[in-house]
Design a protein around this motif. Sequence first.
Motif, PDB file in Angstrom:
ATOM      1  N   TRP A 207     -34.365   1.099 107.461  1.00 18.71           N
ATOM      2  CA  TRP A 207     -35.376   2.081 108.787  1.00 18.71           C
ATOM      3  C   TRP A 207     -34.070   3.531 107.780  1.00 18.71           C
ATOM      4  O   TRP A 207     -34.255   4.373 108.789  1.00 18.71           O
ATOM      5  CB  TRP A 207     -34.875   1.518 109.418  1.00 18.71           C
ATOM      6  CG  TRP A 207     -35.837   0.654 110.103  1.00 18.71           C
ATOM      7  CD1 TRP A 207     -36.640   1.186 110.466  1.00 18.71           C
ATOM      8  CD2 TRP A 207     -35.744  -0.253 110.067  1.00 18.71           C
ATOM      9  NE1 TRP A 207     -37.878   0.452 111.455  1.00 18.71           N
ATOM     10  CE2 TRP A 207     -36.902  -0.676 110.667  1.00 18.71           C
ATOM     11  CE3 TRP A 207     -34.716  -1.433 109.684  1.00 18.71           C
ATOM     12  CZ2 TRP A 207     -37.916  -2.623 110.939  1.00 18.71           C
ATOM     13  CZ3 TRP A 207     -35.757  -3.075 109.996  1.00 18.71           C
ATOM     14  CH2 TRP A 207     -36.489  -3.427 110.440  1.00 18.71           C
TER      15      TRP A 207
ATOM     16  N   CYS B 101     -35.927   5.483 105.300  1.00 16.84           N
ATOM     17  CA  CYS B 101     -37.391   5.861 106.083  1.00 16.84           C
ATOM     18  C   CYS B 101     -37.272   7.103 107.068  1.00 16.84           C
ATOM     19  O   CYS B 101     -35.898   6.682 107.936  1.00 16.84           O
ATOM     20  CB  CYS B 101     -37.647   4.546 107.148  1.00 16.84           C
ATOM     21  SG  CYS B 101     -39.115   4.801 107.883  1.00 16.84           S
TER      22      CYS B 101
ATOM     23  N   TYR C 181     -41.877   5.164 113.000  1.00 16.32           N
ATOM     24  CA  TYR C 181     -41.256   4.559 112.083  1.00 16.32           C
ATOM     25  C   TYR C 181     -41.900   3.251 112.103  1.00 16.32           C
ATOM     26  O   TYR C 181     -42.337   2.925 113.635  1.00 16.32           O
ATOM     27  CB  TYR C 181     -39.498   4.740 112.747  1.00 16.32           C
ATOM     28  CG  TYR C 181     -39.219   5.743 112.709  1.00 16.32           C
ATOM     29  CD1 TYR C 181     -38.437   6.039 111.594  1.00 16.32           C
ATOM     30  CD2 TYR C 181     -39.186   6.682 113.512  1.00 16.32           C
ATOM     31  CE1 TYR C 181     -37.570   7.190 110.782  1.00 16.32           C
ATOM     32  CE2 TYR C 181     -38.318   8.042 112.583  1.00 16.32           C
ATOM     33  CZ  TYR C 181     -37.530   7.903 111.783  1.00 16.32           C
ATOM     34  OH  TYR C 181     -36.783   9.202 111.187  1.00 16.32           O
TER      35      TYR C 181
ATOM     36  N   VAL D 277     -42.776  -0.909 112.075  1.00 21.75           N
ATOM     37  CA  VAL D 277     -41.870  -1.433 113.440  1.00 21.75           C
ATOM     38  C   VAL D 277     -42.540  -2.794 112.909  1.00 21.75           C
ATOM     39  O   VAL D 277     -43.793  -2.923 112.635  1.00 21.75           O
ATOM     40  CB  VAL D 277     -41.886  -1.574 114.750  1.00 21.75           C
ATOM     41  CG1 VAL D 277     -40.842  -0.543 115.225  1.00 21.75           C
ATOM     42  CG2 VAL D 277     -43.251  -1.146 115.455  1.00 21.75           C
TER      43      VAL D 277
END
Length: 72
Positions: A9, A12, A33, A35
């Motif tokens: 993350w 990203c 984002y 998940v």
Amino acid sequence: MSARLHLDWTACDGRGLCAELLPELLDRDPWGYPVPRRPGPIEVPDHLLRHAEKATALCPLLALRLGRPVGP
């Protein structure tokens, strides 16, 4: 399971390509984002392995890594 998908993350930027390519495993949060759809490690079933490989290869910031489990 044939592989495990790891998300970085910190690398990203929330483009969401991986969630589009792997909707069975990934969703997007309100900011875009990725998940996991289920809590815990993202286990990739055999029938989705090619999609996971493609998502990993196409990630523009190399935020995805596909790892193989160790053992039989």
